[in-house]
Scaffold this active site. Structure first.
Site, short mmCIF file in Angstrom:
data_model
loop_
_atom_site.label_atom_id
_atom_site.label_comp_id
_atom_site.label_asym_id
_atom_site.label_seq_id
_atom_site.Cartn_x
_atom_site.Cartn_y
_atom_site.Cartn_z
N LYS A 53 -102.45 -20.59 -66.83
CA LYS A 53 -103.78 -20.14 -67.25
C LYS A 53 -104.18 -18.96 -66.36
O LYS A 53 -104.13 -19.05 -65.13
CB LYS A 53 -104.78 -21.29 -67.06
CG LYS A 53 -106.25 -20.92 -67.23
CD LYS A 53 -106.66 -20.85 -68.68
CE LYS A 53 -108.17 -20.73 -68.84
NZ LYS A 53 -108.87 -22.01 -68.60
N ILE A 54 -104.57 -17.85 -67.01
CA ILE A 54 -105.08 -16.71 -66.27
C ILE A 54 -106.33 -16.20 -66.98
O ILE A 54 -106.70 -16.68 -68.05
CB ILE A 54 -104.05 -15.56 -66.16
CG1 ILE A 54 -103.78 -14.94 -67.54
CG2 ILE A 54 -102.76 -16.04 -65.50
CD1 ILE A 54 -103.01 -13.63 -67.47
N SER A 55 -106.96 -15.22 -66.39
CA SER A 55 -108.08 -14.57 -67.05
C SER A 55 -107.56 -13.57 -68.08
O SER A 55 -106.53 -12.91 -67.87
CB SER A 55 -108.94 -13.83 -66.02
OG SER A 55 -109.91 -13.04 -66.66
N THR A 111 -112.44 -11.87 -66.35
CA THR A 111 -113.30 -11.40 -67.43
C THR A 111 -114.72 -11.22 -66.92
O THR A 111 -115.41 -10.27 -67.29
CB THR A 111 -113.28 -12.39 -68.60
OG1 THR A 111 -111.94 -12.48 -69.10
CG2 THR A 111 -114.21 -11.94 -69.72
N ALA A 112 -115.16 -12.16 -66.07
CA ALA A 112 -116.51 -12.05 -65.51
C ALA A 112 -116.69 -10.70 -64.81
O ALA A 112 -117.72 -10.03 -64.98
CB ALA A 112 -116.77 -13.19 -64.54
N HIS A 155 -118.26 -20.93 -65.31
CA HIS A 155 -118.04 -22.35 -65.55
C HIS A 155 -119.28 -23.19 -65.31
O HIS A 155 -120.37 -22.87 -65.76
CB HIS A 155 -116.85 -22.85 -64.73
CG HIS A 155 -115.55 -22.21 -65.10
ND1 HIS A 155 -115.24 -21.81 -66.39
CD2 HIS A 155 -114.47 -21.88 -64.35
CE1 HIS A 155 -114.03 -21.28 -66.41
NE2 HIS A 155 -113.55 -21.31 -65.19
#
Length: 282
Positions: A53-55, A111-112, A155
């Site tokens: 899992k990555i951004s 992404t943030a 989150h």
């Protein structure tokens, strides 16, 4: 098969069934739990496991070696990152008030982070003075204690920030959705291109479907890894981040990803890459 994902409730919910041998035909998983900033850089260095899992923001650095899978990740509406302050300052009323401020972010390949930079380029004259990268669980205390002017959080923080005495400056998800009409692409699941990629999306979807059909089965696993999170907050987290885009990106999901990375590329925030590499080919 080696896999790395975060201990956040959405990831443990998605992969619970597979990790516990409940997906017929799927290989046994050897799981590493790691913050997304760690997996982003592991993948970029080519040192990550077969699946991780990555951004979405980190994709341009990894797509040569890894393929974006069409399921298992986190996209959605009403689930974007928040910019917080300990004051009652309202950046939504006057974004210029963030000019020259120090802002903490959980990763400079998230992404943030891209959403914040794209929003600030539009709304904050002269930009902020400094971006400080720190672990996501340290950001709200740092803002509360006055060690940083504002913080970018993700989150479960969207549910818990009032308990730190913090105020919302900007919901970047709301801005993104109003500006583009697309959902927010947050976390992606990728797999090494050297694998036989064909069956992997099916195994992930079977794991998701099991979780939806047996919601009680994964609760102990989720809470074990949720860093002492309240069970109600964990469930809110799952409800928000595990949705139809988790099962299949679809046209809207790919449009959102292309829009984010296309805009970021135009601003020089990411390296150039072929947008065609985003499409999954088994």
């Amino acid at each position: 098969m080696n896999i790395a994902y975060s201990p956040c409730p959405n990831d443990t919910f998605v992969f619970h069934a597979w990790a516990h041998g409940l997906v017929p035909g799927a290989p046994k998983l050897n799981v590493t739990y790691a913050d997304i900033d760690i997996t982003n850089h592991l993948a970029a260095r080519g040192e990550g496991p077969e699946v991780l899992k990555i951004s979405y923001a980190a994709l341009p650095w990894v797509l040569k070696d890894y393929a974006l899978l069409p399921c298992g990740g986190a996209l959605g509406r009403g689930c974007g990152p928040l910019v917080l302050s300990r004051s009652g300052l309202s950046a939504e009323a006057d974004p210029a008030l963030l000019s020259g401020k120090r802002v903490a972010v959980p990763s400079d390949r998230s992404t943030a982070y891209l959403l914040f930079r794209l929003w600030a380029a539009q709304k904050v004259p002269g930009g902020v003075s400094e971006i400080v990268v720190m672990p996501f669980d340290e950001i709200m205390p740092a803002v509360r204690d006055g060690n940083i002017d504002a913080g970018l959080v993700i989150h479960e923080a969207r549910f818990t920030y009032p308990s730190y005495g913090l105020a919302l400056l900007q919901d970047l998800g709301s801005w993104w959705e109003e500006d583009t009409g697309t959902p927010i692409p947050l976390g992606a699941i990728i797999a090494r291109r050297s694998l036989d990629l064909g069956p992997i999306p099916g195994w992930i979807r079977s794991s998701i479907d099991y979780g939806w059909a047996h919601p009680e089965a994964s609760k102990a696993y989720i809470l074990e890894h949720a860093q002492e999170m309240d069970p109600d907050v964990a469930q809110q987290h799952i409800n928000l981040y595990v949705n139809e885009f988790t099962r299949d990106l679809g046209t809207d999901g790919y449009k959102a990803i292309s829009s984010l990375l296309g805009r970021a590329g135009a601003e020089g925030l990411i390296p150039e890459f072929d947008l065609g590499l985003l499409k999954f080919e088994a």
